[in-house]
Every structure is written in structure tokens, then in C-alpha cells.
Design a protein around this motif. Structure first.
Motif, PDB file in Angstrom:
ATOM      1  N   SER A 246       4.959 -17.188  20.195  1.00  0.00           N
ATOM      2  CA  SER A 246       4.196 -15.964  19.956  1.00  0.00           C
ATOM      3  C   SER A 246       4.943 -15.027  19.010  1.00  0.00           C
ATOM      4  CB  SER A 246       3.917 -15.257  21.284  1.00  0.00           C
ATOM      5  OG  SER A 246       3.114 -16.056  22.125  1.00  0.00           O
ATOM      6  N   THR A 247       6.269 -14.962  19.167  1.00  0.00           N
ATOM      7  CA  THR A 247       7.083 -14.125  18.281  1.00  0.00           C
ATOM      8  C   THR A 247       6.957 -14.577  16.833  1.00  0.00           C
ATOM      9  OG1 THR A 247       8.666 -13.764  20.077  1.00  0.00           O
ATOM     10  CG2 THR A 247       9.409 -13.277  17.834  1.00  0.00           C
ATOM     11  N   ILE A 248       7.047 -15.870  16.613  1.00  0.00           N
ATOM     12  CA  ILE A 248       6.886 -16.409  15.251  1.00  0.00           C
ATOM     13  C   ILE A 248       5.480 -16.125  14.737  1.00  0.00           C
ATOM     14  CG2 ILE A 248       6.966 -18.491  13.837  1.00  0.00           C
ATOM     15  CD1 ILE A 248       8.948 -19.646  15.856  1.00  0.00           C
ATOM     16  N   GLY A 249       4.481 -16.230  15.638  1.00  0.00           N
ATOM     17  CA  GLY A 249       3.105 -15.934  15.245  1.00  0.00           C
ATOM     18  C   GLY A 249       2.935 -14.491  14.821  1.00  0.00           C
ATOM     19  N   VAL A 250       3.571 -13.561  15.526  1.00  0.00           N
ATOM     20  CA  VAL A 250       3.485 -12.140  15.166  1.00  0.00           C
ATOM     21  C   VAL A 250       4.132 -11.898  13.807  1.00  0.00           C
ATOM     22  CG1 VAL A 250       4.290  -9.828  15.782  1.00  0.00           C
ATOM     23  CG2 VAL A 250       3.347 -11.325  17.542  1.00  0.00           C
ATOM     24  N   VAL A 251       5.284 -12.533  13.572  1.00  0.00           N
ATOM     25  CA  VAL A 251       5.958 -12.402  12.272  1.00  0.00           C
ATOM     26  C   VAL A 251       5.070 -12.964  11.162  1.00  0.00           C
ATOM     27  CG1 VAL A 251       7.938 -13.166  10.912  1.00  0.00           C
ATOM     28  CG2 VAL A 251       8.263 -12.443  13.271  1.00  0.00           C
ATOM     29  N   LEU A 252       4.420 -14.076  11.434  1.00  0.00           N
ATOM     30  CA  LEU A 252       3.542 -14.697  10.441  1.00  0.00           C
ATOM     31  C   LEU A 252       2.356 -13.797  10.137  1.00  0.00           C
ATOM     32  CD1 LEU A 252       3.146 -17.235   8.763  1.00  0.00           C
ATOM     33  CD2 LEU A 252       1.941 -18.261  10.669  1.00  0.00           C
ATOM     34  N   ILE A 253       1.771 -13.189  11.166  1.00  0.00           N
ATOM     35  CA  ILE A 253       0.648 -12.271  10.950  1.00  0.00           C
ATOM     36  C   ILE A 253       1.092 -11.053  10.142  1.00  0.00           C
ATOM     37  CG2 ILE A 253      -0.935 -10.685  12.130  1.00  0.00           C
ATOM     38  CD1 ILE A 253      -1.099 -12.757  14.382  1.00  0.00           C
ATOM     39  N   ALA A 254       2.303 -10.551  10.434  1.00  0.00           N
ATOM     40  CA  ALA A 254       2.837  -9.422   9.669  1.00  0.00           C
ATOM     41  C   ALA A 254       2.990  -9.796   8.193  1.00  0.00           C
ATOM     42  CB  ALA A 254       4.174  -8.985  10.255  1.00  0.00           C
ATOM     43  N   ALA A 255       3.442 -11.019   7.921  1.00  0.00           N
ATOM     44  CA  ALA A 255       3.578 -11.478   6.535  1.00  0.00           C
ATOM     45  C   ALA A 255       2.222 -11.580   5.856  1.00  0.00           C
ATOM     46  CB  ALA A 255       4.288 -12.832   6.508  1.00  0.00           C
ATOM     47  N   MET A 256       1.204 -12.023   6.591  1.00  0.00           N
ATOM     48  CA  MET A 256      -0.143 -12.111   6.035  1.00  0.00           C
ATOM     49  C   MET A 256      -0.707 -10.726   5.722  1.00  0.00           C
ATOM     50  SD  MET A 256      -1.784 -15.090   8.461  1.00  0.00           S
ATOM     51  CE  MET A 256      -1.163 -16.776   8.412  1.00  0.00           C
ATOM     52  N   ILE A 257      -0.481  -9.770   6.616  1.00  0.00           N
ATOM     53  CA  ILE A 257      -0.952  -8.400   6.381  1.00  0.00           C
ATOM     54  C   ILE A 257      -0.259  -7.805   5.164  1.00  0.00           C
ATOM     55  CG2 ILE A 257      -0.998  -6.060   7.327  1.00  0.00           C
ATOM     56  CD1 ILE A 257      -1.318  -7.326  10.105  1.00  0.00           C
ATOM     57  N   ALA A 258       1.054  -8.056   5.033  1.00  0.00           N
ATOM     58  CA  ALA A 258       1.804  -7.564   3.876  1.00  0.00           C
ATOM     59  C   ALA A 258       1.244  -8.149   2.577  1.00  0.00           C
ATOM     60  CB  ALA A 258       3.278  -7.914   4.025  1.00  0.00           C
ATOM     61  N   THR A 259       0.883  -9.436   2.619  1.00  0.00           N
ATOM     62  CA  THR A 259       0.299 -10.078   1.440  1.00  0.00           C
ATOM     63  C   THR A 259      -1.025  -9.427   1.061  1.00  0.00           C
ATOM     64  OG1 THR A 259       1.323 -12.180   2.058  1.00  0.00           O
ATOM     65  CG2 THR A 259      -0.487 -12.265   0.481  1.00  0.00           C
ATOM     66  N   MET A 260      -1.853  -9.142   2.054  1.00  0.00           N
ATOM     67  CA  MET A 260      -3.137  -8.505   1.788  1.00  0.00           C
ATOM     68  C   MET A 260      -2.961  -7.105   1.212  1.00  0.00           C
ATOM     69  SD  MET A 260      -5.362  -9.730   5.107  1.00  0.00           S
ATOM     70  CE  MET A 260      -6.854  -8.954   4.492  1.00  0.00           C
ATOM     71  N   LEU A 261      -1.965  -6.378   1.703  1.00  0.00           N
ATOM     72  CA  LEU A 261      -1.711  -5.027   1.189  1.00  0.00           C
ATOM     73  C   LEU A 261      -1.202  -5.064  -0.248  1.00  0.00           C
ATOM     74  CD1 LEU A 261      -0.046  -3.345   4.308  1.00  0.00           C
ATOM     75  CD2 LEU A 261      -2.364  -2.980   3.440  1.00  0.00           C
ATOM     76  N   LEU A 262      -0.357  -6.052  -0.554  1.00  0.00           N
ATOM     77  CA  LEU A 262       0.204  -6.149  -1.893  1.00  0.00           C
ATOM     78  C   LEU A 262      -0.827  -6.590  -2.924  1.00  0.00           C
ATOM     79  CD1 LEU A 262       3.666  -7.798  -1.086  1.00  0.00           C
ATOM     80  CD2 LEU A 262       3.263  -5.455  -1.882  1.00  0.00           C
ATOM     81  N   THR A 263      -1.806  -7.389  -2.503  1.00  0.00           N
ATOM     82  CA  THR A 263      -2.796  -7.929  -3.434  1.00  0.00           C
ATOM     83  C   THR A 263      -4.153  -7.248  -3.326  1.00  0.00           C
ATOM     84  OG1 THR A 263      -3.362  -9.654  -1.818  1.00  0.00           O
ATOM     85  CG2 THR A 263      -1.713 -10.193  -3.490  1.00  0.00           C
ATOM     86  N   ARG A 264      -4.222  -6.131  -2.596  1.00  0.00           N
ATOM     87  CA  ARG A 264      -5.519  -5.452  -2.477  1.00  0.00           C
ATOM     88  C   ARG A 264      -5.910  -4.850  -3.820  1.00  0.00           C
ATOM     89  NH1 ARG A 264      -1.862  -1.656  -0.589  1.00  0.00           N
ATOM     90  NH2 ARG A 264      -2.231   0.504  -1.219  1.00  0.00           N
ATOM     91  N   ASP A 265      -7.209  -4.639  -3.993  1.00  0.00           N
ATOM     92  CA  ASP A 265      -7.734  -4.126  -5.248  1.00  0.00           C
ATOM     93  C   ASP A 265      -7.633  -2.601  -5.243  1.00  0.00           C
ATOM     94  OD1 ASP A 265      -8.956  -3.705  -7.618  1.00  0.00           O
ATOM     95  OD2 ASP A 265     -10.787  -4.823  -7.180  1.00  0.00           O
ATOM     96  N   ARG A 266      -6.556  -2.062  -5.830  1.00  0.00           N
ATOM     97  CA  ARG A 266      -6.345  -0.618  -5.827  1.00  0.00           C
ATOM     98  C   ARG A 266      -7.349   0.103  -6.711  1.00  0.00           C
ATOM     99  NH1 ARG A 266      -1.287  -2.953  -5.785  1.00  0.00           N
ATOM    100  NH2 ARG A 266       0.084  -2.358  -4.057  1.00  0.00           N
ATOM    101  N   ALA A 267      -7.797  -0.558  -7.783  1.00  0.00           N
ATOM    102  CA  ALA A 267      -8.732   0.101  -8.696  1.00  0.00           C
ATOM    103  C   ALA A 267     -10.043   0.437  -7.995  1.00  0.00           C
ATOM    104  CB  ALA A 267      -8.998  -0.800  -9.912  1.00  0.00           C
ATOM    105  N   ARG A 268     -10.575  -0.512  -7.235  1.00  0.00           N
ATOM    106  CA  ARG A 268     -11.831  -0.268  -6.520  1.00  0.00           C
ATOM    107  C   ARG A 268     -11.638   0.748  -5.417  1.00  0.00           C
ATOM    108  NH1 ARG A 268     -15.102  -6.020  -5.956  1.00  0.00           N
ATOM    109  NH2 ARG A 268     -15.176  -6.486  -8.209  1.00  0.00           N
ATOM    110  N   LYS A 269     -10.462   0.730  -4.795  1.00  0.00           N
ATOM    111  CA  LYS A 269     -10.167   1.699  -3.751  1.00  0.00           C
ATOM    112  C   LYS A 269     -10.175   3.117  -4.320  1.00  0.00           C
ATOM    113  CE  LYS A 269      -6.814   2.852  -0.150  1.00  0.00           C
ATOM    114  NZ  LYS A 269      -5.506   2.504   0.448  1.00  0.00           N
ATOM    115  N   ASN A 270      -9.528   3.282  -5.496  1.00  0.00           N
ATOM    116  CA  ASN A 270      -9.507   4.600  -6.139  1.00  0.00           C
ATOM    117  C   ASN A 270     -10.903   5.002  -6.582  1.00  0.00           C
ATOM    118  OD1 ASN A 270      -6.747   4.732  -5.780  1.00  0.00           O
ATOM    119  ND2 ASN A 270      -6.286   3.814  -7.783  1.00  0.00           N
TER     120      ASN A 270
END
Length: 273
Positions: A246-270
Motif C-alpha cells: 500500500s505504501t508503494i501504491g501511495v507513492v506511485l499515485i503521488a507520482a501520477m498526480i505530479a505528472t498530471m500537474l506538470l503536464t496540465r494545460d495551463r493555457a486553457r486554465k488561464n
């Protein structure tokens, strides 16, 4: 009329909400809870201490990110020119369907098909034997793992890029040519920047699943490629250490969330703001 519309919306939302609660939110809460407990149910941080204090787990984390990065780069290099060329064809929807068709086949079947192709008695070795080359060990290597993983993920990179390119107004390309730009300059300064939302969506669709691959690492990599997905499978199904799993799973989910934040479309958000 308004009341009936709201009732219909509730009718459609409630089943979806129940599904999310039972099969997404509840498992995530359970996994997070187990990552902070011992086998006897006592609260502890020892699981995270064991994870971040272990060179083996940190090496698995690096391997997962590195292989996911390589798979994403390979698929992007292949998918962008493919999506661009598909958009130039008259029957582009038909050709796109041919690209998507492999996703309809079960992942396990595709993996076993590659085992048949790359094994010592497989099609590839039979072909190179015609040229007098002895059978080679093509399976159970890093490059064979990358090959199969990239093949499986390519449609998920092509589709968002294709849709993003299809949405670009063709008049912008004509205007670029009228202003003196050649095809390469138009692609570099007009087409590619405007297609970035599709590129980012494709990166998310490939990089995030690639972080947690485990079946391909077993069958194609022969356990030479060790990732977090492999470790999670091992802890849940073999060692029965659900707390570390479960600990590894939580770390993996955190990495996935970080990836989504880094690759989100900032232009459309603005733009929405």
C-alpha cells in the motif's frame, strides 16, 4: 420542466457516484490507511521509513520513472509524425480506426503474441536464420520490454495528438505560407505549438500507465526489469505484506498526480479564469 431535468441529471449521476465511491475512493482510502498501519493495525510511519530508507525501493522508483520516460519518448517520436500524416489523408478517420484497432485486443494476448515473435523458435529468429544467423535471445531484455510497451501505448499517444491537430484551423497554415514560411517553419512555429494540448494529453495517457507496468515486465522482461508495479504485485500476491504494498501504491499515485500537474494545460486554465 426544470425539475424534471434536475431529476434526470440526478438519475444519471447517482450510479456513477456510487461506482466512484465503491471502486475508486474506498480502495484509495483503504490503501492510504494500510500504508500508515502495521500488520496488527497500529498507526505507524515505519512503512514510509522502510520505503525511503531502502536503496532497493528507491532504485525501483528510479527504474519506473526512467522506463516510463523512455516509453513516452519513443511513442511520442513515432506518434507525432504519424498523427500529422494521418491528418493529411482524405480518409483519415478510416486510417485512424486502423491505428486504434489493436487497443480492442486483450493486453495479455498481445503480449503473448510478442513472445511468439521474439522467442528463440519465433518468427523473427526463423527469419534471420535464412541469412545464416544463429537464433538470438531476443526476450528478457530491456529493449524487448521497451519495444512491446511502446507498441501497446502508441495508440494512446496518437489519438489525442490527432484530435489536437484536427482542431487546428487550416487557414492558419495558409496564412503562415502567405507570410513566407516554408512547411518546416509552419510546422515548428504554428502547428506544433497549437497541438501542445494533445501532446500533453498523450504524455499523460502513456507516462502514467507506464509507471505501473508489471505484466509486461514479467512476460517480456523476465523480471530483469523491476518497477514499482512489479513490487506492488509481489507484496500483495506473494509476500502478503499489504502495508508495504500500500505504501508503494501511495507513492506511485503521488507520482501520477505530479505528472498530471506538470503536464496540465495551463493555457486553457488561464483562459477559463
Amino acid at each position: 420542466m426544470m425539475k424534471s431535468k434536475q431529476q434526470r441529471q440526478i438519475f444519471y449521476i447517482v450510479p456513477y457516484g456510487i461506482w466512484l465511491l465503491l471502486f475508486v475512493i474506498a480502495p484509495l482510502i483503504l490503501m492510504l490507511f494500510q500504508s500508515f498501519t502495521t500488520a496488527s493495525g497500529h498507526f505507524t510511519f515505519s512503512n514510509y521509513a522502510a520505503y525511503f530508507g531502502s536503496g532497493t525501493y528507491l532504485r525501483m522508483t528510479f527504474n519506473s520513472v526512467w522506463y516510463a520516460f523512455l516509453i513516452t519518448v519513443i511513442t511520442l517520436v513515432i506518434s507525432y509524425p504519424t498523427a500529422y500524416l494521418l491528418n493529411q489523408l482524405k480518409q483519415k478517420q478510416f486510417w485512424l480506426l486502423l491505428v486504434i484497432l489493436p487497443t480492442w485486443i486483450n493486453l495479455l494476448l498481445k503480449t503473448y503474441a510478442f513472445i511468439g515473435l521474439l522467442s528463440k523458435t519465433g518468427t523473427v529468429n526463423n527469419f534471420i536464420s535464412l541469412w545464416g544467423i544463429a537464433p538470438q535471445q531476443l526476450l528478457f531484455s530491456d529493449w524487448s520490454f521497451l519495444l512491446v510497451a511502446a507498441y501497446i501505448e502508441i495508440p494512446f499517444m496518437i489519438l489525442p495528438i490527432f484530435n489536437s491537430l484536427a482542431e487546428i484551423d487550416s487557414r492558419l497554415s495558409h496564412a503562415s505560407h502567405d507570410l513566407g514560411a516554408n512547411k518546416w517553419q509552419t510546422l515548428r512555429y504554428v502547428i506544433f505549438p497549437l497541438s501542445m494540448p494533445g501532446v500533453k494529453a498523450g504524455i499523460q495517457a502513456v507516462f502514467i500507465p507506464s509507471l505501473s507496468l508489471f505484466m509486461i515486465t514479467r512476460l517480456i522482461g523476465g523480471n530483469r526489469v523491476i518497477t514499482l508495479g512489479t513490487a506492488i504485485e509481489e507484496h500483495f500476491l506473494v509476500t502478503q505484506n499489504w502495508q508495504i504494498g500500500s505504501t508503494i501504491g501511495v507513492v506511485l499515485i503521488a507520482a501520477m498526480i505530479a505528472t498530471m500537474l506538470l503536464t496540465r494545460d495551463r493555457a486553457r486554465k488561464n483562459l477559463r479564469k
